[in-house]
Design a protein around this motif. Structure first.
Motif, PDB file in Angstrom:
ATOM      1  N   SER A   1       1.605  12.102   1.985  1.00  0.00           N
ATOM      2  CA  SER A   1       1.955  11.469   3.258  1.00  0.00           C
ATOM      3  C   SER A   1       2.248   9.978   3.126  1.00  0.00           C
ATOM      4  CB  SER A   1       0.828  11.684   4.281  1.00  0.00           C
ATOM      5  OG  SER A   1      -0.394  11.153   3.791  1.00  0.00           O
ATOM      6  N   ASN A   2       1.721   9.344   2.095  1.00  0.00           N
ATOM      7  CA  ASN A   2       1.938   7.902   1.935  1.00  0.00           C
ATOM      8  C   ASN A   2       2.986   7.585   0.865  1.00  0.00           C
ATOM      9  OD1 ASN A   2       1.204   5.334   2.959  1.00  0.00           O
ATOM     10  ND2 ASN A   2      -0.004   4.901   1.118  1.00  0.00           N
TER      11      ASN A   2
ATOM     12  N   GLY B   1       0.785  -1.232   0.000  1.00  0.00           N
ATOM     13  CA  GLY B   1       0.000   0.000   0.000  1.00  0.00           C
ATOM     14  C   GLY B   1       0.811   1.273   0.000  1.00  0.00           C
ATOM     15  N   ASP B   2       2.116   1.215   0.268  1.00  0.00           N
ATOM     16  CA  ASP B   2       2.944   2.419   0.172  1.00  0.00           C
ATOM     17  C   ASP B   2       2.956   2.915  -1.265  1.00  0.00           C
ATOM     18  OD1 ASP B   2       3.663   2.441   2.833  1.00  0.00           O
ATOM     19  OD2 ASP B   2       5.550   1.371   2.530  1.00  0.00           O
ATOM     20  N   GLU B   3       3.107   4.211  -1.435  1.00  0.00           N
ATOM     21  CA  GLU B   3       3.051   4.806  -2.770  1.00  0.00           C
ATOM     22  C   GLU B   3       4.438   5.191  -3.269  1.00  0.00           C
ATOM     23  OE1 GLU B   3      -1.416   6.746  -2.804  1.00  0.00           O
ATOM     24  OE2 GLU B   3       0.294   8.041  -2.355  1.00  0.00           O
TER      25      GLU B   3
ATOM     26  N   GLY C   1       3.533  -2.107  -3.672  1.00  0.00           N
ATOM     27  CA  GLY C   1       3.283  -0.678  -3.577  1.00  0.00           C
ATOM     28  C   GLY C   1       2.243  -0.202  -4.580  1.00  0.00           C
ATOM     29  N   LYS C   2       1.852   1.040  -4.439  1.00  0.00           N
ATOM     30  CA  LYS C   2       0.893   1.677  -5.343  1.00  0.00           C
ATOM     31  C   LYS C   2       1.614   2.736  -6.175  1.00  0.00           C
ATOM     32  CE  LYS C   2      -3.231   1.086  -2.439  1.00  0.00           C
ATOM     33  NZ  LYS C   2      -4.341   1.799  -1.741  1.00  0.00           N
TER      34      LYS C   2
ATOM     35  N   ASP D   1      -1.665  15.222  -1.463  1.00  0.00           N
ATOM     36  CA  ASP D   1      -1.364  14.585  -0.185  1.00  0.00           C
ATOM     37  C   ASP D   1      -0.247  13.566  -0.439  1.00  0.00           C
ATOM     38  OD1 ASP D   1      -1.202  13.291   2.219  1.00  0.00           O
ATOM     39  OD2 ASP D   1      -3.226  12.427   2.145  1.00  0.00           O
TER      40      ASP D   1
ATOM     41  N   LYS E   1       6.611   7.049  -0.368  1.00  0.00           N
ATOM     42  CA  LYS E   1       7.919   6.723   0.213  1.00  0.00           C
ATOM     43  C   LYS E   1       9.061   6.887  -0.784  1.00  0.00           C
ATOM     44  CE  LYS E   1       8.652   3.645   3.267  1.00  0.00           C
ATOM     45  NZ  LYS E   1       8.838   2.340   3.969  1.00  0.00           N
TER      46      LYS E   1
END
Length: 383
Positions: free
Chosen positions: A164-165, A116-118, A138-139, A162, A167
């Motif tokens: 925040s996600n 799920g990390d982007e 990841g996304k 946004d 990396k």
């Protein structure tokens, strides 16, 4: 037997599929001219080949090697970075040899991305960034590059999102497929963006020596090691694509983190390859000048080919490809590419394989001799 879920969004690499199609046409006697793939057709320097031969004859060089490479190779990488990029690297802690830089893309994604990390990837950009992010769980979050903005990120637009996600951010200059050169200002913006948002910047840098007399590294920016790791390769710069020799450079902590994953994936690089690679990295300006003189002549022919197709392009682009906008009479680069393949038996890469922002473009590789480009032009004119 069902495949793993991680493969559900992953398709066979475009060139793998296309090569089969071309192979079938060749079996039918068509003799397709392939101007698509960037695999250097010229040989490495004779001293590099001699080093491989001489070292391979020794009886004690055929065993497993250390995961970090031999000191002589790491030192050669560090010296190469100092000489050409003016970047100081500690060869013991800030350099990691790779079995090709493509594997490094996967290593990085597996090291840092949780489910799920982007990761930010360029559109258009190298397709492996997308697949590696997805395979790691990841996304993908695309950032579009536009011709009118010189194929550089729109940081103002990114700042509105946004993040925040996010990396990782994949960047690649000189850019592939567009051939856009970086500027010092761009590199400084990229580093600042990474620091402001605690994003690891992953710079893929294999094209900096091709048709470019001022190679640049993102690590040359002050404080870059805080947020930047850089992949590099001998595939393009030294005609060693099939040798699979690359490198990852960055802060000691980043190298150690990636090594934790990499050391579980391979058993080190063949020692004679490392010795030969160290020899390659000692080659001087005359090597690159000679290589670029050949690519310059080839690029002139590609410009002529594109003129005949009524495409438009920037003459100041670098790297071993030429990126061109297709005429408005075609819906996409796929349409033009398919037409040329069918009618002239010449394969040119459609820009859409690099992302939706490449739909109106095609890309031509410089990895063929001048005579082959002349033959391709002749076929296109007759078709």
């Amino acid at each position: 037997m069902k495949t793993a879920k991680r493969l559900e969004s992953i398709h066979e690499y475009y060139f793998s599929q296309k090569l089969r199609e071309i192979e079938e046409l060749n079996k039918q006697g068509e003799k397709v001219i392939n101007l698509g793939i960037g695999s250097p057709d010229l040989a490495p320097h004779a001293e590099v080949i001699n080093a491989l031969q001489e070292e391979s004859r020794k009886s004690n060089v055929h065993g497993y090697q250390g995961y970090k490479g031999i000191p002589a190779f790491r030192e050669a990488i560090a010296n190469w970075y100092q000489r050409w990029y003016h970047v100081t690297l500690n060869p013991n802690t800030e350099v990691l040899p790779l079995i090709g830089s493509k594997e490094g893309i996967m290593h990085i994604c597996m090291t840092y991305l949780n489910e799920g990390d982007e990761a930010l990837i360029p559109n258009p950009g190298y397709p492996t960034y997308r697949s590696a992010v997805q395979l790691a769980g990841g996304k993908v979050r695309e950032y579009e590059l536009k011709e009118e903005a010189d194929w550089m990120p729109d940081f103002a637009a990114l700042e509105q999102q946004d993040l925040s996600n996010v990396k990782l951010m994949w960047v690649n200059y000189p850019q592939m497929p567009t051939g856009q050169l970086p500027t010092q200002e761009l590199f400084e913006q990229i580093v600042a963006f990474g620091k402001n948002h605690n994003i690891l910047i992953c710079h893929d840098n294999p094209y900096s020596f091709i048709l470019n007399d001022k190679p640049m590294s993102l690590l040359s920016v002050d404080g870059a090691k805080d947020v930047v790791i850089e992949l590099n390769s001998l595939s393009k710069s030294h005609n060693m694509a099939g040798w699979r020799i690359g490198m990852l450079c960055g802060a000691k902590e980043r190298i150690e983190e990636v090594l934790r994953f990499k050391s579980n994936m391979d058993s080190g690089m063949f020692l004679p390859l490392q010795v030969a690679a160290a020899t390659a990295l000692k080659l001087g300006k005359e090597w690159h000048d000679g290589l670029n003189a050949e690519y310059t002549e080839r690029r002139k022919k590609v410009f002529s080919l594109l003129d005949n197709l009524e495409c438009t392009y920037a003459k100041d682009q670098v790297g071993m490809f030429v990126w061109a906008r297709i005429p408005s009479t075609y819906k996409s680069g796929f349409e033009l590419s398919d037409k040329i393949l069918q009618q002239a038996k010449v394969f040119i890469t459609p820009g859409g394989i690099f992302g939706s922002a490449g739909d109106k473009y095609i890309r031509v590789s410089l990895c063929s001799p001048v005579a082959l480009f002349e033959e391709a032009i002749s076929r296109i004119l007759k078709s």
